[in-house]
Design a protein around this motif. Structure first.
Motif, short mmCIF file in Angstrom:
data_model
loop_
_atom_site.label_atom_id
_atom_site.label_comp_id
_atom_site.label_asym_id
_atom_site.label_seq_id
_atom_site.Cartn_x
_atom_site.Cartn_y
_atom_site.Cartn_z
N ASP A 303 0.82 -1.22 0.00
CA ASP A 303 0.00 0.00 0.00
C ASP A 303 0.86 1.26 0.00
O ASP A 303 0.38 2.33 -0.37
CB ASP A 303 -0.90 0.04 1.24
CG ASP A 303 -1.96 -1.05 1.21
OD1 ASP A 303 -2.41 -1.39 0.10
OD2 ASP A 303 -2.31 -1.57 2.28
N LYS A 304 2.13 1.11 0.43
CA LYS A 304 3.00 2.29 0.58
C LYS A 304 4.21 2.20 -0.34
O LYS A 304 4.76 1.11 -0.55
CB LYS A 304 3.46 2.42 2.03
CG LYS A 304 2.34 2.70 3.02
CD LYS A 304 2.83 2.71 4.45
CE LYS A 304 3.02 1.30 4.99
NZ LYS A 304 3.32 1.27 6.42
N ALA A 305 4.62 3.35 -0.85
CA ALA A 305 5.81 3.42 -1.71
C ALA A 305 6.67 4.61 -1.30
O ALA A 305 6.15 5.70 -1.06
CB ALA A 305 5.42 3.56 -3.17
N VAL A 306 7.98 4.38 -1.21
CA VAL A 306 8.94 5.46 -0.96
C VAL A 306 9.80 5.60 -2.20
O VAL A 306 10.45 4.63 -2.62
CB VAL A 306 9.82 5.16 0.27
CG1 VAL A 306 10.82 6.30 0.49
CG2 VAL A 306 8.98 4.95 1.51
N LEU A 307 9.79 6.77 -2.82
CA LEU A 307 10.59 7.00 -4.02
C LEU A 307 11.94 7.57 -3.62
O LEU A 307 12.01 8.57 -2.91
CB LEU A 307 9.87 7.96 -4.98
CG LEU A 307 8.86 7.32 -5.92
CD1 LEU A 307 7.67 6.77 -5.14
CD2 LEU A 307 8.37 8.30 -6.98
N CYS A 308 12.99 6.91 -4.08
CA CYS A 308 14.35 7.32 -3.72
C CYS A 308 15.18 7.47 -4.99
O CYS A 308 16.04 6.63 -5.28
CB CYS A 308 14.95 6.28 -2.77
SG CYS A 308 16.45 6.83 -1.94
N PHE A 309 14.89 8.53 -5.74
CA PHE A 309 15.58 8.78 -7.01
C PHE A 309 16.70 9.82 -6.79
O PHE A 309 16.78 10.45 -5.74
CB PHE A 309 14.59 9.30 -8.06
CG PHE A 309 13.71 8.23 -8.65
CD1 PHE A 309 13.56 6.99 -8.04
CD2 PHE A 309 13.02 8.45 -9.82
CE1 PHE A 309 12.76 6.00 -8.58
CE2 PHE A 309 12.19 7.48 -10.38
CZ PHE A 309 12.07 6.25 -9.75
N ASP A 310 17.53 9.97 -7.81
CA ASP A 310 18.62 10.94 -7.73
C ASP A 310 18.08 12.35 -7.54
O ASP A 310 16.93 12.64 -7.91
CB ASP A 310 19.46 10.89 -9.02
CG ASP A 310 20.16 9.54 -9.18
OD1 ASP A 310 20.06 8.71 -8.26
OD2 ASP A 310 20.77 9.33 -10.24
#
Length: 603
Positions: A303-310
């Motif tokens: 249900d949860k997403a953490v975006l860790c992009f540059d």
């Protein structure tokens, strides 16, 4: 591929669901059932129950449930046919070639296996070069400098393709692999001037790409030193379709489900570095923009997403686009905070895993918090024009929030930062909301979402009498075919809740064909939501016998509910009527209907 129903039944009956689930979950005896911690979501108190008698499982926490095939499909991330194959292999039962399977399909399946075998062999060869040969020393040293030890290299099957035109070509040719097939599979390429094959990947660190089953279906090669492109992927083929793949999804999926959270990285090295420091629920997209297929893969598992992009412009733009799509899909999105100029891999190598977890991941921003930063890009907020543009944009974003407390929080933040009137911002927010609402009203009818009837998903709240009656009646019907036939005669499939109506109709048909197995009934259902609902109802604690009085009470509650709705509708009509005579007629009808309801409950 179609498997005969008789064979499916044979395989299902050969496997005790307790034994199968016991390979994945530590189960303990609890009354007539077995219980344990759910493997599909994180929990400290067991809510996962397995019934040896019914050959079903159900989690009262997350709602997962079904029979032995459903469990293998969920835990392994495979299709129904693949789950049957796995259990058939476990039981030592051979699967015949399915009736109706054409030679073309068989040829395609053999070809796919052939390509997968070649990719698996290539991955082993590339890793041997990296770890055991002089040609791989420079690449190994580079990886070690990035913090990748030998254990990590083996875990992710990293390798090195020598800077040679025919290293892999010669290796595959000596093992009698068809060169045309290897070119089509994407391992080799063809020279323009004479049509001869040559190695597609040369002088690159090789990252194998796996499908959801863990099979190597392609590669991404990172150039060692300077060169372009920096990363080169296998070409699109029947085996490798990057829009349907997420890097390391096969190994991260159990953790994603358990934590109910996925961390989405931009690069393969980021995923591996995070894994080294104990973050095992990370995946990477096969490009900067997620596809609908990839979003569905993520949504089905968390249900949860953490975006860790540059932190660079490309990374932040990709973060914004992907975050919007994930939120639209119904996921709770947060955005990790990285220092400018560092990607996750760099950050972990410089500051360590502990600081990365605490400051980057745990200190992640809400999506709106990220937008407050993102929309500042390119603006001079000391300039009045830019300031007004920014405030208007943020008000538009705030107006999309569902919760009043969130909207209030963010407009106060805007008011304080730019010394603006809170009342003025609230008025502007109301105007934006009204314009958006009017726009939705003006949409063509075919674009408006349909209103659904009452759903079975009632959560943990107290259910109305008719809904409880439908639940208990169906629970009895699932346990006893005779009860189902009695209900069919008195009620038919006239359940008020859509899912229950569908289950009853399926159940009458199933019993009518002479079948009795509850686990077999679940297998007949194609809708995953119905399967979960049936497993939940089947695991309910009910009396062994259903008396005629209890049956009639349930049926009265179910049949009376539409009448109660009609009475409520008529009361509203009476209130709005301007004609006293008409209102009196309606009042009389209401009185008669209410008396009928009262009498029906007394009989």
């Amino acid at each position: 591929m179609r498997i005969p129903q008789e064979k499916i039944e044979e395989i299902r009956k050969s496997q005790d669901i307790v034994d199968v689930i016991g390979d994945y979950v530590q189960l303990k005896k609890q009354g007539r059932n077995m219980s344990g911690l759910c493997p599909f979501h994180g929990e400290k108190t067991p809510s996962f129950s397995v019934s040896p008698d019914k050959q079903l499982y159900h989690c009262f926490g997350c709602g997962a449930g079904g029979n032995v095939f459903s469990f293998i499909m969920e835990i392994e991330g495979v299709s129904f046919v693949e789950s049957v194959g796995k259990l058939a292999e476990r039981a030592g039962i051979p699967l015949p070639e399915a009736p109706g399977q054409t030679p073309e399909n068989s040829k395609e399946q053999r070809r796919t296996r052939y390509w997968v075998e070649a990719h698996k062999l290539a991955a082993k060869l590339y890793q041997h070069v990296l770890l055991q040969t002089d040609e791989g020393k420079e690449a190994k040293q580079y990886l070690e400098e990035r913090g990748f030890d030998e254990e990590t290299i083996k875990e992710f099957q990293l390798g090195f393709a020598p800077d040679s035109w025919d290293f892999l070509t010669s290796f595959l040719s000596k093992r009698n692999y068809n060169m045309d097939e290897m070119i089509e599979a994407g391992l080799l390429a063809r020279r323009d001037f004479d049509g001869k094959p040559f190695d597609r990947f040369r002088g690159r660190i090789m990252f194998p790409i796996w499908d959801r089953k863990g099979q190597t279906v392609g590669f991404s090669g990172r150039v060692l030193g300077s060169g372009h492109p920096k990363y080169m992927n296998s070409p699109e083929s029947d085996l490798f379709n990057k829009s349907q793949l997420l890097y390391a999804f096969n190994r991260a999926r159990p953790s994603i489900r358990k934590k109910n959270e996925v961390i989405l990285f931009e690069g393969y090295a980021d995923v591996i570095s995070a894994y080294r420091v104990g973050i095992d629920n990370g995946v990477a997209s096969m490009g900067t923009a997620l596809t609908d297929r990839q979003i569905k893969m993520l949504k089905r598992n968390a249900d949860k997403a953490v975006l860790c992009f540059d932190f660079d412009d490309a990374g932040q733009n990709a973060t914004y686009k992907n975050a919007e799509m994930l939120e639209s899909a119904g996921m709770n999105v947060r955005v990790a905070k990285l220092e400018e100029g560092l990607d996750p891999d760099d950050y972990i190598n410089r500051h360590g895993g502990k600081k990365f977890k605490e400051e980057v991941l745990e200190g992640s921003l809400t999506l709106m918090g990220f937008k407050f930063r993102y929309f500042r890009k390119g603006l001079n907020l000391q300039d009045e024009g830019d300031q007004i543009e920014y405030v208007e944009k943020m008000l538009s974003e705030v107006s999309k929030l569902n919760r009043a407390v969130e909207r209030d929080h963010y407009i106060r933040q805007l008011a304080e930062e730019f010394n603006l009137s809170l009342d003025a911002l609230k008025q502007e927010l109301i105007q934006i909301y009204k314009r958006r609402k009017k726009g939705r009203k003006d949409e063509p009818a075919e674009r408006k979402p349909e209103r659904k009837r009452l759903s079975v998903q009632a959560g943990k709240r107290l259910l109305p009498a008719y809904a409880n009656a439908e639940r208990f009646l169906l629970a009895h019907m699932l346990q006893d075919a005779e009860v189902a036939f009695r209900v069919q005669e008195k009620l038919g499939a006239s359940f008020n809740i859509d899912d229950y109506h569908a289950i009853a109709a399926h159940l009458y048909s199933y019993y009518g064909e002479g079948h009795l197995s509850l686990a077999g009934f679940i297998e007949q259902l194609s809708d995953e939501g119905l399967k979960r609902t049936v497993s939940e109802l089947a695991m309910m604690t009910i009396n062994v016998e259903l008396s005629e009085q209890e049956l009639n009470d349930y049926i009265k509650q179910i049949l009376n509910y539409p009448k109660r709705l009609e009475i409520e509708r008529m009361k509203q009509e009476m209130k709005t009527s301007r004609d006293p005579n008409e209102a009196a007629v309606i009042a009389k009808k209401i009185s008669e209907m209410e008396q009928q309801l009262k009498n029906s409950l007394l009989t």
